[in-house]
Structure formats: structure tokens, C-alpha cells
Write an enzyme that holds these catalytic residues in place. Structure first.
Site, PDB file in Angstrom:
ATOM      1  N   PHE A 151       0.807  -1.233   0.000  1.00  0.00           N
ATOM      2  CA  PHE A 151       0.000   0.000   0.000  1.00  0.00           C
ATOM      3  C   PHE A 151       0.834   1.274   0.000  1.00  0.00           C
ATOM      4  CE2 PHE A 151       0.745  -0.047   4.618  1.00  0.00           C
ATOM      5  CZ  PHE A 151       0.935   1.296   4.856  1.00  0.00           C
ATOM      6  N   LYS A 175      -1.167  -7.039  -9.478  1.00  0.00           N
ATOM      7  CA  LYS A 175      -2.197  -7.126  -8.430  1.00  0.00           C
ATOM      8  C   LYS A 175      -1.838  -6.057  -7.405  1.00  0.00           C
ATOM      9  CE  LYS A 175      -3.167  -8.305  -4.714  1.00  0.00           C
ATOM     10  NZ  LYS A 175      -3.557  -7.354  -3.645  1.00  0.00           N
ATOM     11  N   GLU A 178      -5.108  -3.902  -2.207  1.00  0.00           N
ATOM     12  CA  GLU A 178      -6.544  -3.612  -2.157  1.00  0.00           C
ATOM     13  C   GLU A 178      -6.834  -2.348  -1.347  1.00  0.00           C
ATOM     14  OE1 GLU A 178      -4.896  -6.014  -0.833  1.00  0.00           O
ATOM     15  OE2 GLU A 178      -5.581  -6.534   1.183  1.00  0.00           O
ATOM     16  N   SER A 228       5.125  -6.914   3.488  1.00  0.00           N
ATOM     17  CA  SER A 228       5.639  -7.244   4.820  1.00  0.00           C
ATOM     18  C   SER A 228       6.460  -8.538   4.768  1.00  0.00           C
ATOM     19  CB  SER A 228       4.478  -7.400   5.785  1.00  0.00           C
ATOM     20  OG  SER A 228       3.599  -8.394   5.289  1.00  0.00           O
ATOM     21  N   CYS A 283       9.610   1.725   3.695  1.00  0.00           N
ATOM     22  CA  CYS A 283      10.497   0.609   4.069  1.00  0.00           C
ATOM     23  C   CYS A 283      11.900   1.125   4.330  1.00  0.00           C
ATOM     24  CB  CYS A 283      10.494  -0.466   2.995  1.00  0.00           C
ATOM     25  SG  CYS A 283      11.306   0.062   1.487  1.00  0.00           S
ATOM     26  N   GLU A 384       9.149  -3.809  13.404  1.00  0.00           N
ATOM     27  CA  GLU A 384       8.861  -2.758  12.423  1.00  0.00           C
ATOM     28  C   GLU A 384       7.612  -2.010  12.890  1.00  0.00           C
ATOM     29  OE1 GLU A 384       7.567  -3.897   8.395  1.00  0.00           O
ATOM     30  OE2 GLU A 384       8.616  -2.128   7.640  1.00  0.00           O
TER      31      GLU A 384
HETATM   32  P1  NAD Z   1       1.331  -6.620   3.047  1.00  0.00           P
HETATM   33  O1  NAD Z   1       2.344  -7.702   3.125  1.00  0.00           O
HETATM   34  O2  NAD Z   1       0.226  -6.621   4.026  1.00  0.00           O
HETATM   35  O3  NAD Z   1       0.611  -6.614   1.592  1.00  0.00           O
HETATM   36  C1  NAD Z   1       1.368  -6.583   0.400  1.00  0.00           C
HETATM   37  C2  NAD Z   1       0.568  -7.278  -0.703  1.00  0.00           C
HETATM   38  O4  NAD Z   1       0.382  -8.645  -0.355  1.00  0.00           O
HETATM   39  C3  NAD Z   1      -0.828  -6.704  -0.945  1.00  0.00           C
HETATM   40  O5  NAD Z   1      -1.046  -6.640  -2.342  1.00  0.00           O
HETATM   41  C4  NAD Z   1      -1.754  -7.701  -0.269  1.00  0.00           C
HETATM   42  O6  NAD Z   1      -3.002  -7.816  -0.926  1.00  0.00           O
HETATM   43  C5  NAD Z   1      -0.988  -9.006  -0.382  1.00  0.00           C
HETATM   44  N1  NAD Z   1      -1.213  -9.899   0.778  1.00  0.00           N
HETATM   45  C6  NAD Z   1      -1.407  -9.521   2.068  1.00  0.00           C
HETATM   46  N2  NAD Z   1      -1.537 -10.601   2.853  1.00  0.00           N
HETATM   47  C7  NAD Z   1      -1.421 -11.693   2.058  1.00  0.00           C
HETATM   48  C8  NAD Z   1      -1.462 -13.094   2.289  1.00  0.00           C
HETATM   49  N3  NAD Z   1      -1.632 -13.587   3.503  1.00  0.00           N
HETATM   50  N4  NAD Z   1      -1.290 -13.911   1.247  1.00  0.00           N
HETATM   51  C9  NAD Z   1      -1.094 -13.431  -0.009  1.00  0.00           C
HETATM   52  N5  NAD Z   1      -1.062 -12.102  -0.286  1.00  0.00           N
HETATM   53  C10 NAD Z   1      -1.209 -11.238   0.728  1.00  0.00           C
HETATM   54  O7  NAD Z   1       2.145  -5.237   3.080  1.00  0.00           O
HETATM   55  P2  NAD Z   1       1.579  -3.756   3.174  1.00  0.00           P
HETATM   56  O8  NAD Z   1       1.029  -3.528   4.531  1.00  0.00           O
HETATM   57  O9  NAD Z   1       0.727  -3.445   2.016  1.00  0.00           O
HETATM   58  O10 NAD Z   1       2.930  -2.911   2.986  1.00  0.00           O
HETATM   59  C11 NAD Z   1       3.765  -2.539   4.044  1.00  0.00           C
HETATM   60  C12 NAD Z   1       4.955  -3.460   4.173  1.00  0.00           C
HETATM   61  O11 NAD Z   1       5.690  -3.488   2.958  1.00  0.00           O
HETATM   62  C13 NAD Z   1       5.941  -3.014   5.231  1.00  0.00           C
HETATM   63  O12 NAD Z   1       6.387  -4.133   5.962  1.00  0.00           O
HETATM   64  C14 NAD Z   1       7.082  -2.411   4.429  1.00  0.00           C
HETATM   65  O13 NAD Z   1       8.336  -2.419   5.074  1.00  0.00           O
HETATM   66  C15 NAD Z   1       7.081  -3.295   3.236  1.00  0.00           C
HETATM   67  N6  NAD Z   1       7.729  -2.668   2.094  1.00  0.00           N
HETATM   68  C16 NAD Z   1       8.956  -3.130   1.733  1.00  0.00           C
HETATM   69  C17 NAD Z   1       9.639  -2.530   0.692  1.00  0.00           C
HETATM   70  C18 NAD Z   1      10.996  -3.014   0.288  1.00  0.00           C
HETATM   71  O14 NAD Z   1      11.494  -2.597  -0.735  1.00  0.00           O
HETATM   72  N7  NAD Z   1      11.630  -3.899   1.053  1.00  0.00           N
HETATM   73  C19 NAD Z   1       9.049  -1.461   0.007  1.00  0.00           C
HETATM   74  C20 NAD Z   1       7.787  -1.023   0.394  1.00  0.00           C
HETATM   75  C21 NAD Z   1       7.131  -1.640   1.453  1.00  0.00           C
END
Ligand code: NAD
Length: 491
Positions: A151, A175, A178, A228, A283, A384
Site C-alpha cells: 500500500f 495485483k 486492495e 511485509s 520501508c 517494524e
Molecule cells: P502486506 O504484506 O500486508 O501486503 C502486500 C501485498 O500482499 C498486498 O497486495 C496484499 O493484498 C498481499 N497480501 C497480504 N496478505 C497476504 C497473504 N496472507 N497472502 C497473499 N497475499 C497477501 O504489506 P503492506 O502492509 O501493504 O505494505 C507494508 C509493508 O511493505 C511493510 O512491511 C514495508 O516495510 C514493506 N515494504 C517493503 C519494501 C521493500 O522494498 N523492502 C518497500 C515497500 C514496502
């Protein structure tokens, strides 16, 4: 309110799933859109993969120089619509309008870098490895590639992958998160205007169900994920078990060391921008700040000063530097972590909880928060936070601070502020993190470099952006050819 459509095979189509979740403005909980989510999104994924597979057949044979031509147009369209896209980012994601515009700029830079794919895809040739025998390596597309994005950077992260994937001769399915699907809906309106085969680039909505369908589909050959750590690990394991190549970027907990010789005023401002930019939802946000040696409290006072003046509110309002966090649940989780830090013995220097912004009373706002002397063996120090919270620590020596940095289970970013070249050199050599900043607060690699990450911040081998992206989106083929002047088996 209308439910958002998917973009499959060059058309906007309704999802087969009727269940939806609301997309909310985090500044006031206004419903911006409805996005489909549930089991039937698996069928949307099947349709998208069929379209992407069909588009691939001709596309992979089009010369790379021709494949990048639509990217020049995309860059131009993104620039023309930069303000509108930025407004959507602010509306659904919460960050300030200036931050949103900067985010799109980073996306555009990836499109520009991917325009160099014809050169970046060039390969190696050795003449005469044996008499009459030459050997060379060529790069060919991988096939249908999919990206699952988080997000916090809805307008940038898909571009770490999308332009490189198609320039290398692949087709692509996105994808988006959401929580923030509107930004890419606008971008796909622009993609729709490009001269590309139907089905080459597709967008499907949803959550876990559509992600799992992508992970399990045999025709999807490569998965790029950012999100994450727990989900990144899951994506990597399930995708790899299904024989796909996977690059999965995870979460972070970024340390920043301040040496006694650092310029206090400038350093504290840069660190405050890193901790509180995008409301800490980056991040590469600095989180644990380690003041080394005797700084007589100067750095503490300067950090409090730099933090407390950050204007917080709705990102489209004039002069706002920090917006809300993404959801009410996120706000509750962050406030719980602040309380946890206090219960573990930290002192609260600045408390951003209980924040209400006039006119935006329902918003998920937390103002800049600073905790000092956070317990080194507690939960907060290793978790985090993904919110506007700084943990300030004090250590005696650089070695001790580097040791602390290297105990971090993540490894996204580590930074050092100093005037000493020797300290900088020691640190950059020893710190276990993929992105290193020296007198830099957000060490975000430009598009021509890989967006690195180590340990629990990354699962895979090749990162997004630049040459790594070219390598990820191509498979290498080595050709050994014999054209002897005289046919013989003698070497
Ligand atoms: P998230 O892991 O909750 O969601 C990321 C994506 O995964 C979304 O599209 C979501 O629909 C999907 N998703 C969520 N749960 C899932 C599951 N159980 N099974 C399959 N798909 C699933 O992450 P977020 O809250 O949207 O983003 C924040 C996180 O992203 C933070 O931890 C941040 O540090 C990390 N991030 C990392 C980087 C990097 O380059 N390392 C960059 C940006 C964000």
C-alpha cells in the site's frame, strides 16, 4: 458506488467476484471506491493469465528496440498526468501531495531506465574458445510475469518491475494492494492508450485469493513481490515450490548511527525527514537512532526540535508535511507499540498519540513521537513500527553501534552520519544491510541501481530496478557453435 474493474486483454471488465471491500481516505474515512475481494477473483486471474500467455507469443519476437517505444509514450503520459496521479495517491494512501509527486517521479525514472533495455539486454560473446568454436550467451524472456504490490508506494513500486518486464519481451499482470487500487487504475487508463498488444499488461484486483491463484498458476513464470516480511516469506516459499523465480522484498527496521562529529543541525533535520516522511510508512524509514559518544544531549534536543514542528494533516492541504497512517487498525497497532516501548522502560520525549486534526476528526493521525533509551532486549527495538515513531539510543563506540546494527533481523537500510571518511568506510564495509546511507537519511537507490535488501528484508536473488530487473526478467541461454575452416575433432 461502482466496484472497480479489472483490466484484462486490453479491456475494462467486471470481476467475477461480487464481494467487495471499501477503499478509504485515511484522513477522513470517506469511501473512495469498492474493490472486489474473495474466491471468485481466482477466475479473474485465470482470464488474465490466458490473455497474458496469448499476448506473449508475438511480443517476445518483436525487437527490443521496438518493444521500448511505448515506454517513451508512457513516460510522457505519466508526466502529463503526474498531478492527477499524485492526488489519487494522497487520497487513498495519505501522504502529502509533495511526497506523492516525488513518488511518481521515481516511477517515471524506472520507465526511463527500462528504455535502455536494448543495451542492457546485450550479452557476452567469446570468439574461438576452441579452434573454430565460438560461445555466446543470449537473454530471452521468462514468460508471464506477475507483481503483487504493497500500500505504501502505489505509484512507484509497480514500476520497479513493469517496464523492465515488458521491455525484455514478457507479459505482465499487476495485483495492486486492495487498500490503494485507485492509483494504478489511473495509470492503466494511460497504459490503455499505448500501442501494445491486448493482454500484454493486465491488472487484477483482490487480496490473498488472487495472489494465491497467481502463485499456483503454472503459466506464471516469475513473481515480484513487495510487502511485509511474513507475506514475502510465504510468497517466496510458495512461488519457489511451484518452480517460479521469485523476488520478494519484505519489511524493515532501519538503524541510523550519529557520530559525535556529525553536523547536529543538518543531521537532525535529515533524520526527522527520514523517520516522519510518509508518516513513517516507508520501508526505508529511519527507526532506531543511535547517538554515539558524548553529545551532551545536543542531538536529542535537535531531534525533538526537528520532529515537533512537522505539520500534520490531510496531505492535499497547503503546507502539510505529514499525513495519516493507512488504517485505524494501523494507528491502534502503532500506539500499542509506543505503549509497549514505555512499559519496557523507554522515556517518552515527544508523544504523538491522541492526535485530532480539526476538520479531519476521523483521520488515522499520529504526530511525531520520540522514545529515548528503548530497552535493547525488548520487543519495540526489533519490531517494524511503520509509523511516525523514533527510538533514540545512546552507545559509547562506533563498533558497539555496528554490532547493534548487525543484530537486526532485517537488513533493508543502515545509515551513518559523520565527517570522518574512515568511519564511513568502516561502516559501509561492515554493516549488514542492502542499502547504505552515508550522511543520507533515506538511502533509496535510483532506478539504475538494484533496490537492495538483505536478511528478512528480502527473499530471492535479484532485486527490482536496473540491471537486476533485466536479469530477473530474462533467462540466459548459452550457445556453443562450431564453424571450422577444416572439419576435424582435434582441438
Ligand atoms: P502486506 O504484506 O500486508 O501486503 C502486500 C501485498 O500482499 C498486498 O497486495 C496484499 O493484498 C498481499 N497480501 C497480504 N496478505 C497476504 C497473504 N496472507 N497472502 C497473499 N497475499 C497477501 O504489506 P503492506 O502492509 O501493504 O505494505 C507494508 C509493508 O511493505 C511493510 O512491511 C514495508 O516495510 C514493506 N515494504 C517493503 C519494501 C521493500 O522494498 N523492502 C518497500 C515497500 C514496502
Amino acid at each position: 458506488m461502482e466496484t472497480l474493474k479489472n483490466y484484462i486483454n486490453g479491456k475494462w471488465v467486471e470481476s467475477k467476484e461480487k464481494a467487495t471491500v471499501n477503499v478509504l481516505n485515511p484522513a477522513n474515512q470517506e469511501i473512495l471506491a469498492k474493490v472486489p475481494i474473495g474466491r471468485e477473483t481466482e477466475k479473474d486471474v485465470q482470464d488474465a493469465v490466458s490473455a497474458a500467455s496469448a499476448a506473449l507469443k508475438d511480443w517476445r519476437y518483436i525487437p527490443a528496440m521496438k518493444r521500448v517505444q511505448p515506454l517513451y509514450k508512457l513516460k510522457q503520459l505519466l508526466e502529463e498526468h503526474q498531478e492527477k496521479i499524485a492526488e489519487l495517491i494522497t487520497l487513498e494512501c495519505g501522504k502529502s501531495f509533495a511526497e506523492s509527486k516525488a513518488e511518481i517521479q521515481r516511477g517515471i525514472e524506472n520507465v526511463e531506465t527500462a528504455c535502455a533495455t536494448p543495451t542492457l539486454m546485450q550479452s557476452e560473446f567469446s570468439e574461438n574458445v576452441a579452434p573454430g568454436i565460438d560461445e555466446f550467451m543470449i537473454r530471452q524472456p521468462v514468460g508471464v510475469c506477475a507483481c503483487i504490490s504493497p500500500f505504501n508506494f502505489p505509484g512507484m513500486i509497480p514500476f520497479w518491475f513493469l517496464p523492465y518486464a515488458i521491455a525484455c519481451g514478457n507479459s505482465f499482470i499487476l495485483k495492486p494492494s486492495e487498500k490503494v487500487p485507485l492509483t494504478m487504475m489511473k495509470v492503466f487508463e494511460l497504459i490503455d492508450q499505448l500501442d501494445l498488444p491486448a493482454g500484454l499488461i493486465n491488472l487484477v484486483h483482490g487480496g490473498k485469493e488472487s495472489v494465491d491463484a497467481l502463485l499456483d498458476h503454472p503459466e506464471v513464470k516469475a513473481i515480484s513481490f513487495v510487502g511485509s516480511t511474513s507475506v514475502a516469506r510465504y510468497i517466496y516459499e510458495r512461488g519457489a515450490a511451484n518452480g517460479k523465480r521469485v523476488q520478494a522484498q519484505g519489511g524493515a527496521k532501519n538503524p541510523v548511527i550519529v557520530m559525535p562529529d556529525a553536523d547536529i543541525e543538518m543531521t537532525s533535520k535529515i533524520i526527522a525527514d527520514s523517520v516522519y516522511g510518509c508518516a513513517g510508512q516507508r520501508c526505508l524509514a529511519a527507526s532506531n537512532i543511535i547517538a554515539v559518544g558524548d553529545q551532551q544531549g545536543n542531538i536529542r534536543d535537535a531531534l525533538v526540535e526537528a520532529a515537533k514542528n512537522k505539520s500534520t494533516g490531510f496531505g492535499m492541504d497547503e503546507g502539510i508535511e505529514m499525513g495519516p497512517v493507512i488504517t485505524p487498525a494501523s494507528k491502534t497497532r502503532i500506539e500499542g507499540l509506543i505503549a509497549r516501548g514505555i512499559s519496557e522502560g523507554a522515556e517518552l520525549l515527544l508523544d504523538g498519540r491522541e492526535t485530532t486534526i480539526s476538520g479531519y476528526e476521523k483521520g488515522n493521525f499520529i504526530k511525531p513521537t520520540i522514545l529515548e533509551n528503548v530497552a535493547l532486549d525488548g520487543e519495540l527495538i526489533a519490531t517494524e513500527i511503520f509509523g511516525p515513531v523514533m527510538s533514540l539510543l545512546h552507545m559509547e563506540k562506533l563498533e558497539e553501534a555496528i554490532d547493534f546494527v548487525n543484530r537486526n533481523k532485517f537488513g533493508n537500510m543502515a545509515c551513518l552520519f559523520t565527517k570522518s571518511g574512515l568511519h564511513a568506510r568502516t561502516f559501509r564495509n561492515m554493516a549488514n544491510a542492502g542499502n547504505i546511507g552515508i550522511n543520507i537519511g533515506v538511502a533509496a537507490p535510483m532506478a539504475q541501481f538494484p533496490f537492495s535488501g538483505w536478511n528478512d528484508s528480502f527473499f530471492g536473488d535479484l532485486h527490482g530496478q536496473g540491471r537486476h530487473a533485466i536479469e530477473f526478467f530474462t533467462q540466459t541461454k548459452v550457445v556453443i557453435e562450431r564453424w571450422p575452416s577444416e572439419w576435424s575433432r582435434k582441438f
